[in-house]
Design an enzyme around this catalytic site. Structure first.
Site, mmCIF file in Angstrom:
data_model
loop_
_atom_site.group_PDB
_atom_site.id
_atom_site.type_symbol
_atom_site.label_atom_id
_atom_site.label_comp_id
_atom_site.label_asym_id
_atom_site.label_seq_id
_atom_site.Cartn_x
_atom_site.Cartn_y
_atom_site.Cartn_z
ATOM 1 N N LYS A 1 0.847 -1.210 0.000
ATOM 2 C CA LYS A 1 0.000 0.000 0.000
ATOM 3 C C LYS A 1 0.878 1.255 0.000
ATOM 4 O O LYS A 1 2.100 1.162 0.160
ATOM 5 C CB LYS A 1 -0.877 -0.018 1.252
ATOM 6 C CG LYS A 1 -0.083 0.028 2.560
ATOM 7 C CD LYS A 1 -0.953 -0.263 3.768
ATOM 8 C CE LYS A 1 -0.113 -0.226 5.049
ATOM 9 N NZ LYS A 1 -0.890 -0.614 6.236
ATOM 10 N N ARG B 1 -9.830 0.023 15.840
ATOM 11 C CA ARG B 1 -9.763 0.751 14.569
ATOM 12 C C ARG B 1 -10.772 0.095 13.646
ATOM 13 O O ARG B 1 -11.954 0.069 13.956
ATOM 14 C CB ARG B 1 -8.323 0.716 14.029
ATOM 15 C CG ARG B 1 -7.998 1.824 13.059
ATOM 16 C CD ARG B 1 -6.548 1.823 12.625
ATOM 17 N NE ARG B 1 -6.203 0.706 11.731
ATOM 18 C CZ ARG B 1 -4.992 0.493 11.219
ATOM 19 N NH1 ARG B 1 -3.992 1.314 11.502
ATOM 20 N NH2 ARG B 1 -4.761 -0.525 10.416
ATOM 21 N N HIS C 1 -5.748 -7.158 13.215
ATOM 22 C CA HIS C 1 -4.519 -6.356 13.210
ATOM 23 C C HIS C 1 -4.203 -5.970 14.655
ATOM 24 O O HIS C 1 -5.117 -5.746 15.455
ATOM 25 C CB HIS C 1 -4.761 -5.116 12.338
ATOM 26 C CG HIS C 1 -3.532 -4.365 11.918
ATOM 27 N ND1 HIS C 1 -2.407 -4.969 11.422
ATOM 28 C CD2 HIS C 1 -3.264 -3.029 11.898
ATOM 29 C CE1 HIS C 1 -1.509 -4.036 11.107
ATOM 30 N NE2 HIS C 1 -2.001 -2.858 11.391
ATOM 31 N N ARG D 1 1.403 -10.690 7.049
ATOM 32 C CA ARG D 1 1.202 -9.491 6.230
ATOM 33 C C ARG D 1 2.284 -8.439 6.484
ATOM 34 O O ARG D 1 1.980 -7.341 6.937
ATOM 35 C CB ARG D 1 -0.160 -8.855 6.524
ATOM 36 C CG ARG D 1 -1.369 -9.724 6.328
ATOM 37 C CD ARG D 1 -2.653 -8.894 6.453
ATOM 38 N NE ARG D 1 -2.678 -8.066 7.654
ATOM 39 C CZ ARG D 1 -3.145 -8.458 8.826
ATOM 40 N NH1 ARG D 1 -3.659 -9.652 8.979
ATOM 41 N NH2 ARG D 1 -3.111 -7.639 9.852
ATOM 42 N N TYR E 1 15.386 30.162 6.418
ATOM 43 C CA TYR E 1 14.300 30.934 7.030
ATOM 44 C C TYR E 1 14.467 31.108 8.540
ATOM 45 O O TYR E 1 14.778 30.155 9.254
ATOM 46 C CB TYR E 1 12.955 30.245 6.790
ATOM 47 C CG TYR E 1 12.506 30.265 5.343
ATOM 48 C CD1 TYR E 1 12.543 31.436 4.579
ATOM 49 C CD2 TYR E 1 12.023 29.108 4.748
ATOM 50 C CE1 TYR E 1 12.117 31.433 3.256
ATOM 51 C CE2 TYR E 1 11.583 29.106 3.430
ATOM 52 C CZ TYR E 1 11.635 30.267 2.682
ATOM 53 O OH TYR E 1 11.208 30.269 1.377
ATOM 54 N N CYS F 1 13.354 23.818 3.983
ATOM 55 C CA CYS F 1 12.377 24.606 3.216
ATOM 56 C C CYS F 1 11.565 23.656 2.327
ATOM 57 O O CYS F 1 11.769 22.454 2.325
ATOM 58 C CB CYS F 1 13.092 25.630 2.346
ATOM 59 S SG CYS F 1 14.299 26.623 3.237
ATOM 60 N N MET F 2 10.663 24.222 1.547
ATOM 61 C CA MET F 2 9.804 23.381 0.714
ATOM 62 C C MET F 2 10.600 22.576 -0.308
ATOM 63 O O MET F 2 10.333 21.389 -0.534
ATOM 64 C CB MET F 2 8.768 24.240 -0.013
ATOM 65 C CG MET F 2 7.761 23.402 -0.796
ATOM 66 S SD MET F 2 6.549 24.385 -1.692
ATOM 67 C CE MET F 2 5.676 25.184 -0.366
ATOM 68 N N ASP F 3 11.591 23.228 -0.919
ATOM 69 C CA ASP F 3 12.304 22.607 -2.041
ATOM 70 C C ASP F 3 13.774 22.345 -1.751
ATOM 71 O O ASP F 3 14.473 21.783 -2.597
ATOM 72 C CB ASP F 3 12.253 23.535 -3.262
ATOM 73 C CG ASP F 3 10.861 24.044 -3.519
ATOM 74 O OD1 ASP F 3 9.967 23.210 -3.710
ATOM 75 O OD2 ASP F 3 10.666 25.281 -3.500
#
Ligand SMILES: *Cc1c(COP(=O)(O)O)cnc(C)c1O
Length: 391
Positions: free
Chosen positions: A36, A134, A166, A222, A268, A320-322
């Site tokens: 998954k 769950r 599970h 699993r 930043y 940072c983001m990138d």
């Protein structure tokens, strides 16, 4: 190779070897490789194929879409899918011969509707909540659900092939809830069999239980994380202790290398300031690519670890983001284009996904599954060296 300045290199031989190791440990139980979340970030279809090549005989995915994608890729191994809400395309799933988990009364009704619609017997696994709190039917509701399912089985609409559950504390094998859940599970299986179910597979164990608790293997295990070579129980042992090899290496090429003076605030909010004149290196991968911002570095503590030029350094300042920045030191001889390894198997002294998990206060699962979709996956090993960007 793609021109993108970062990549996740996926070692398919490692996935294949991990599956073989798990199959050997679990025998005579069979292995369902859980792939998954895009194969825990490693790529759904290539991971599935490598796990099957290693000896897994089943595949497991949470989402129906993932299961359908595996079938569309031509994979004909048994597949179980288990997470959906009302209105899901169960007709496609049943038509594709994919096993479906049933965890509630409404789900059984929708699966039976799908079976009627496509004229095919649905193979179902009844999910019991043995204590996780769950998904799964609560034990007191199991009897009526089994009666309904076995009634439909008599009409040829479905076949109850599995009972499964599970664990809440699989990573703490001695936790009292583990024994408690085994007891409830055994009762659920016994009830199903008393009512006439002829189960093909009873299954409870994830990676941690597969590796640490032989009594929980039943007919099928699993494992997910372990297929990808990471340890689900780092406090007990790393991958090597279980014969596993991490399959993902995350690396990036330095985009900028430059000299700065002492006292230069970095990234930043300047949470890191250079203590002396030094060389900074900009690494073009950031939190949008899955580098956790929680692994930012400060003046007192470097952030997430990297290997560059044979040295171990850590993130300097905010992720940072990138991109993020390294303080390479005043004697640095790196140049733009040099490779920075964020994590890998550790075999060459590089940090591991587990090291990043610790730096970010999380688990290695989150590190690998969050690698962003714009980071190219490059496959090495049995499927050859080929970049795969469309996944
Ligand atoms: C994700 C998942 C697994 C695999 O768990 P790992 O800890 O990665 O081995 C097994 N079963 C279910 C129901 C899951 O959701």
């Amino acid at each position: 190779m793609s021109a993108y300045p970062a990549r996740a290199v996926i070692d398919l031989d490692a996935i294949r070897g991990n599956a073989a190791e798990l199959a050997a440990r679990a025998a005579p139980a069979a292995v369902m490789a859980v792939v998954k979340a895009d194969g825990y970030g490693h790529g759904l279809v290539p991971s599935a194929r490598a796990a099957l090549a290693g000896g897994a005989t089943w595949l497991g995915v949470a989402q129906l879409e993932e299961a359908l994608a595996l079938r569309s890729a031509g994979i004909d191994a048994p597949i179980l899918t288990w997470l959906y809400a009302p209105g899901a395309p169960l007709d496609q799933v049943v038509a594709a011969g994919i096993d479906v988990s049933v965890a509630a009364g409404w789900a059984l009704l929708e699966v039976l509707d799908a079976a009627r619609a496509v004229g095919r017997t649905a193979r179902i696994h009844i999910k019991v909540d043995t204590g996780l709190g769950r998904s799964g039917v609560m034990p007191r509701e199991l009897g009526p659900l089994l009666d309904a399912a076995l009634g439909a089985q008599a009409e040829g609409l479905c076949s109850v092939v599995g009972v499964w559950s599970h664990l809440a504390w699989a990573d703490a094998p001695d936790h009292p809830t583990v024994l408690g859940q085994i007891g409830v599970f055994d009762e659920a299986v016994a009830l199903a069999e008393r009512k006439g179910a002829r189960l093909e597979v009873r299954h409870l164990a994830n990676s941690a239980a597969t590796l640490t608790n032989p009594s929980m293997r039943y007919d099928l295990v699993r494992p997910g994380l372990a297929v990808f070579g990471l340890s689900p129980v780092p406090q007990i042992g790393g991958p090597a202790a279980f014969g596993l090899t991490p399959a993902m290496r995350l690396e990036a090429d330095l985009a900028v290398v430059k000299s700065v003076e002492a006292g230069q605030g970095v990234s930043y909010a300047h949470v890191y300031t250079t203590p002396a004149a030094t060389v900074l290196g900009v690494v073009p991968i950031g939190y949008a690519d899955g580098v956790p911002r929680h692994a930012s570095g400060t003046a007192d503590r470097w952030g997430g670890p990297v290997q560059v030029g044979g040295r171990r350094l850590g993130v300097a300042g905010r992720v940072c983001m990138d991109q993020f920045v390294l303080d390479l030191g005043h004697e640095a001889d790196e140049v733009a284009g040099d490779r920075v390894v964020l994590f890998g198997s550790g075999a060459d002294g590089e940090p591991t996904a587990e090291d990043w998990a610790q730096a970010a206060g999380t688990i290695s699962y989150e590190i690998v599954t969050r690698i962003g979709s714009r980071v190219p996956r490059v496959y090495v090993g049995s499927a050859g060296d080929r970049p795969v960007t469309a996944r």
